[in-house]
Structure formats: C-alpha cells, structure tokens
Scaffold this motif. Sequence first.
Motif, PDB file in Angstrom:
ATOM      1  N   ASN A  50       0.804  -1.220   0.000  1.00 37.31           N
ATOM      2  CA  ASN A  50       0.000   0.000   0.000  1.00 37.31           C
ATOM      3  C   ASN A  50       0.840   1.276   0.000  1.00 37.31           C
ATOM      4  O   ASN A  50       0.288   2.376  -0.025  1.00 37.31           O
ATOM      5  CB  ASN A  50      -0.930   0.015   1.208  1.00 37.31           C
ATOM      6  N   PRO A  72       2.393   7.000   0.482  1.00 41.96           N
ATOM      7  CA  PRO A  72       1.193   6.197   0.261  1.00 41.96           C
ATOM      8  C   PRO A  72       0.849   6.127  -1.223  1.00 41.96           C
ATOM      9  O   PRO A  72       1.084   7.095  -1.959  1.00 41.96           O
ATOM     10  CB  PRO A  72       0.105   6.957   1.046  1.00 41.96           C
ATOM     11  N   SER A  73       0.315   5.014  -1.634  1.00 41.19           N
ATOM     12  CA  SER A  73      -0.078   4.859  -3.047  1.00 41.19           C
ATOM     13  C   SER A  73      -1.495   5.411  -3.216  1.00 41.19           C
ATOM     14  O   SER A  73      -2.449   4.673  -3.433  1.00 41.19           O
ATOM     15  CB  SER A  73      -0.013   3.389  -3.471  1.00 41.19           C
ATOM     16  N   THR A  74      -1.600   6.714  -3.101  1.00 40.65           N
ATOM     17  CA  THR A  74      -2.885   7.403  -3.195  1.00 40.65           C
ATOM     18  C   THR A  74      -2.686   8.654  -4.023  1.00 40.65           C
ATOM     19  O   THR A  74      -1.592   9.236  -4.036  1.00 40.65           O
ATOM     20  CB  THR A  74      -3.399   7.784  -1.789  1.00 40.65           C
ATOM     21  N   PRO A  75      -3.713   9.101  -4.727  1.00 43.32           N
ATOM     22  CA  PRO A  75      -3.569  10.325  -5.523  1.00 43.32           C
ATOM     23  C   PRO A  75      -3.621  11.598  -4.677  1.00 43.32           C
ATOM     24  O   PRO A  75      -3.390  12.693  -5.202  1.00 43.32           O
ATOM     25  CB  PRO A  75      -4.768  10.252  -6.479  1.00 43.32           C
ATOM     26  N   ASN A  76      -3.904  11.478  -3.395  1.00 42.04           N
ATOM     27  CA  ASN A  76      -4.028  12.660  -2.543  1.00 42.04           C
ATOM     28  C   ASN A  76      -2.686  13.345  -2.329  1.00 42.04           C
ATOM     29  O   ASN A  76      -1.640  12.693  -2.246  1.00 42.04           O
ATOM     30  CB  ASN A  76      -4.610  12.269  -1.182  1.00 42.04           C
ATOM     31  N   GLY A 105       0.376   7.699   6.212  1.00 42.52           N
ATOM     32  CA  GLY A 105      -0.306   8.593   5.297  1.00 42.52           C
ATOM     33  C   GLY A 105       0.469   9.834   4.911  1.00 42.52           C
ATOM     34  O   GLY A 105      -0.110  10.806   4.410  1.00 42.52           O
ATOM     35  N   TYR A 158       2.643  14.797  -5.552  1.00 38.69           N
ATOM     36  CA  TYR A 158       1.965  14.116  -4.450  1.00 38.69           C
ATOM     37  C   TYR A 158       2.144  14.820  -3.096  1.00 38.69           C
ATOM     38  O   TYR A 158       1.688  14.311  -2.080  1.00 38.69           O
ATOM     39  CB  TYR A 158       2.444  12.663  -4.348  1.00 38.69           C
TER      40      TYR A 158
END
Length: 287
Positions: A50, A72-76, A105, A158
Amino acid sequence: MKTDNAPELDRRTLLKGAAAGVVGAGVAGTALLDAPEALAQDKQAVKDPNILTEMVSFKNGADTIQGFLARPSTPNKVGSVIIIPGIFGLTDQIKEITAQIGQAGLVALALDFYSRKGGAPKTDDFTVLRTFVSENAPDKQIVADAQAAIDYLKEQKYTNKKFGVTGFCMGGRIALLLAAMSKDVSASSPYYGPVRAAGPTNIAPMDQVANIKAAVQGHYGATDRNPTPEDVQAFYAKLKETNPNAEFFIYEGAGHAFHDYSRPSFHKDAAAQAWTRTLAFFQKNLK
C-alpha cells in the motif's frame, strides 16, 4: 516539568514517569499505539504493497544527493517528513521507519548525507565515524542537503507543500537546526539530539532557539548523557520563551538511541510511545 503518571492507564498505553514539556502532552497520539506503524519495530513496512518506496536523487548545487523515499499509493496530496539519520547513515532501520511514516499517510524522505562519499563508512568504530563526519558531513552541509530534499519534494505532485523533519542522535540536532534555518519547516520532532556543540563542525541548537518558529516535539532518554536531561530541560525552557508550540518527553529507563530496534540500546516501550506521539504530531501539523 510535568510528569505523565496516570495509574488508570496500563504501561503499554502510557509509560509511567515520561516527562512532558507542556500540559496535556502526555497522552498525545495514544490512540495510534496499537497500529503496526506505531510500534517502532521492524514490521517490514518496506514491503507493504500500500506504499511506494524507491531511491531518489536530487541536486544540492553541483552535488547529487541520494535519499530513500516512501509514500502512500494514493492520488491525494499529503504532508512530507524529512528524516535525518544518525551517525550510521541510511541503514535498513532508517528505511523501515521511513516506510512506517508512509504507512501513516505521509510522504517520507530519508537523507543519505554520506552521498558524496558513496555511503557511510563500513565500521562501527565511533572514533572513526566521528572523524569522518567532521571531515565530510559538517552540520551546515547536512542542513543544506535537507533543504535540497525539501526543494525536490516541492516539485512532486503528491506533496501538499507542508514539511516536517525528524532525526536521530546527530540527526536530532540537525532536525532542530533545519527548523531554525528553513522557512519551509512547520514541525520538527528530534530524537535525543545534542543541544550543545561537541565538535568543530557542529552548530549548537541552544544558540538557535530564537530562530525556531516551527512546532517542536522532542524525545529523550532519562539515562542519556548527551544530551543529559538537564541539557534538554534547559534547551526547552529557553525555546518556550519565544515558541509556545514546543514540548518534550523524557522516557524513564531509556538511554541514547532508545528508538533504534537494531541496537542494544533499544527500549521497546519508550520507542513505541515516542513513535506514536511523533506520528500524531506530524499528522496534526502537516495536514
């Protein structure tokens, strides 16, 4: 100095006798204590699917500096933490806690301040290491490398352009110096960093307190001799004259390098409590 001594909480939740620099700081972040990323041990966070991890490079003038990045592998867009290692440099333990910050996070970038020499010397001899640092990694240069890391992260899509710093031993000293010397740092969490200069290329955080405007949360061992608890208390007393957002914790039974699970000095309870507080501190200040 306020003492966290709450009998209604068990030891795993709150260390008896941990000292806080401000009222109410004693239970900061305890809700995270059971989370895997908060235990300050080797949880193989570097293998967590993740988060994304990689070695990156960036420029400081003509020099190319290396660093280990986790996010984190999130676009946020999220806040970022610069990690300043201790004298042993970018070890597997430093990479692990970098990944743990990613699990929490946040973006984390651990600095390899030995990049110009191809990494840390292959020795555990502190006499050799201290000489090497003095000759090849003076405080001003490491601070400049850390600022270059921040500048690199500013360019990444990111990040939310809010920056914190943590560091260990000599890296804890740099974490305070970067907070004093960089307008970009809004939160600093030093671990057992000396507050007085001990070598010809050292800068004393004690002399920089008026320049530290960022929020500060420091972590120290009660049996440490550099810095001593007395030095820690003197530093934070001086810091809080000009900075209301400063707090510190002194952990009973813990010595220098209590957070490093790869060394005999590791203190499991103190490390877990301190790391929980640090993650909560950054999550609060880098939103």
